[in-house]
Motif scaffolding. Structure first.
Motif: not given
Ligand code: MLT
Length: 312
Positions: A24, A28-30, A80, A144, A148-150, A172-174, A190-191
């Motif tokens: 991603f 972002g979180p990853t 993830h 994302a 994606a997790a989102s 990505g969620t960034g 989002d995380q």
């Molecule tokens: C996701 O939504 O899978 C991740 O948060 C995307 C990311 O890490 O940018």
């Protein structure tokens, strides 16, 4: 580098830089979780770790690249929960999670938050549910990408509320969060490793956390269960993988370095500030990740099918 053949395969490992692939966008979180553990892992391994972002298609582009990389321990994938949802969402995935990777170990399990642009009308999760039911065709939900997790959290939200929303995919969620702060998109799941800062600074509106218990670093945020949407429960487990065929000696060295990094007080503190924590030491093993991935593949295949979502 490169693994020598036979029993001493990987004996001299590592003798060059190691690439950690993040599937991603940077920021972002990853990406954040990867950069947290890269430094102490590099110190333990005695090699430089270079973090490389390989975005696209909900993390499946980056995962596919690592599946096809040299199995020499110099290309590592951080991924993830998306590793366990992709097979149910993509017809031609290009890799088989359980066969094309060696497992290194679990890293952390991160809560998700339901967040919205600051001036979005709903002020509580219940008001959000009512609002989307009345305005489904106008509300935009960022993620994302499929897988994606989102995306998964958004899917759970839509099936729990019985609405179909307009999804806006990002790499990505960034970048998605940047648009949320800018008011270009209405809400997303989002995380905490990404949203904690913007929630605390009031730049986004936060409705709930998607874990059974409240998050210590976000004490005022109710759980989805408290807020009346108990079905919306998901947390984002992360694991490290290398291509199948990587020598076991190399896998073990990476797993040991992961365990050391997760015991590092700096990592523990950084994770706590962002609403999460390292997995227990016993879960940093290859077997722990394999067990988790096998169980999650089954779980999400069923949830995705029950939600009426077909692989595309
Ligand atoms: C996701 O939504 O899978 C991740 O948060 C995307 C990311 O890490 O940018």
């Amino acid at each position: 580098g490169g693994a020598t053949s036979g029993g001493d395969a990987g004996a001299g490992y590592p003798d060059q830089n190691i690439t950690f692939v993040v599937p991603f966008s940077a920021g972002g979180p990853t990406d954040v979780v990867t950069r947290m553990i890269a430094e102490p892992m590099a110190a333990k391994l005695g090699a430089k770790i270079v973090v490389q972002n390989a975005e696209g298609a909900g993390g499946t582009v980056g995962a596919g690249e690592v599946a096809r990389a040299e199995p020499d321990g110099y290309t590592v994938l951080m991924h993830h929960i998306g590793m366990s949802t992709a097979p149910a969402l993509y017809q031609n995935l290009g890799y088989k999670p359980l066969e094309d990777f060696e497992m290194v170990g679990l890293v952390t399990e991160v809560p998700m938050t339901v967040v919205a642009r600051k001036d979005f009308a709903p002020t509580t999760l219940q008001e959000l549910v009512t609002y989307v039911k009345a305005n489904a065709d106008k509300v935009t939900l960022a993620n994302a990408g499929i897988g994606a997790a989102s995306h998964l959290c958004g899917l759970l939200f839509q099936s729990a509320t019985g609405v179909k929303l307009q999804e806006v995919p990002y790499e990505g969620t960034g970048p998605a969060l940047t648009d949320l702060v800018g008011g270009q998109v209405d809400f997303m799941c989002d995380q905490t490793t990404n949203t904690s800062g913007q929630i605390s600074s009031g730049k986004v509106k936060a409705y709930a956390v998607t874990t059974p218990e409240r998050v210590k670093s976000l004490p005022d945020l109710p759980t989805t269960a408290e807020a009346g949407l108990p079905q919306l429960e998901v947390s984002v487990w992360h694991g490290l993988y290398v291509p199948t065929g990587t020598p076991q000696a190399v896998v073990q060295k990476l797993s040991e370095a992961l365990k050391t990094a997760l015991a590092d007080p700096k990592v523990i503190d950084q994770m706590a500030k962002l609403g999460t924590a390292p997995v227990p030491a016993e879960d940093t093993t290859p077997q722990a990740l394999r067990t988790k991935l096998e169980e999650q593949l089954g779980t999400w295949a069923k949830v995705i099918a029950d939600a009426g979502v077909k692989a595309s």
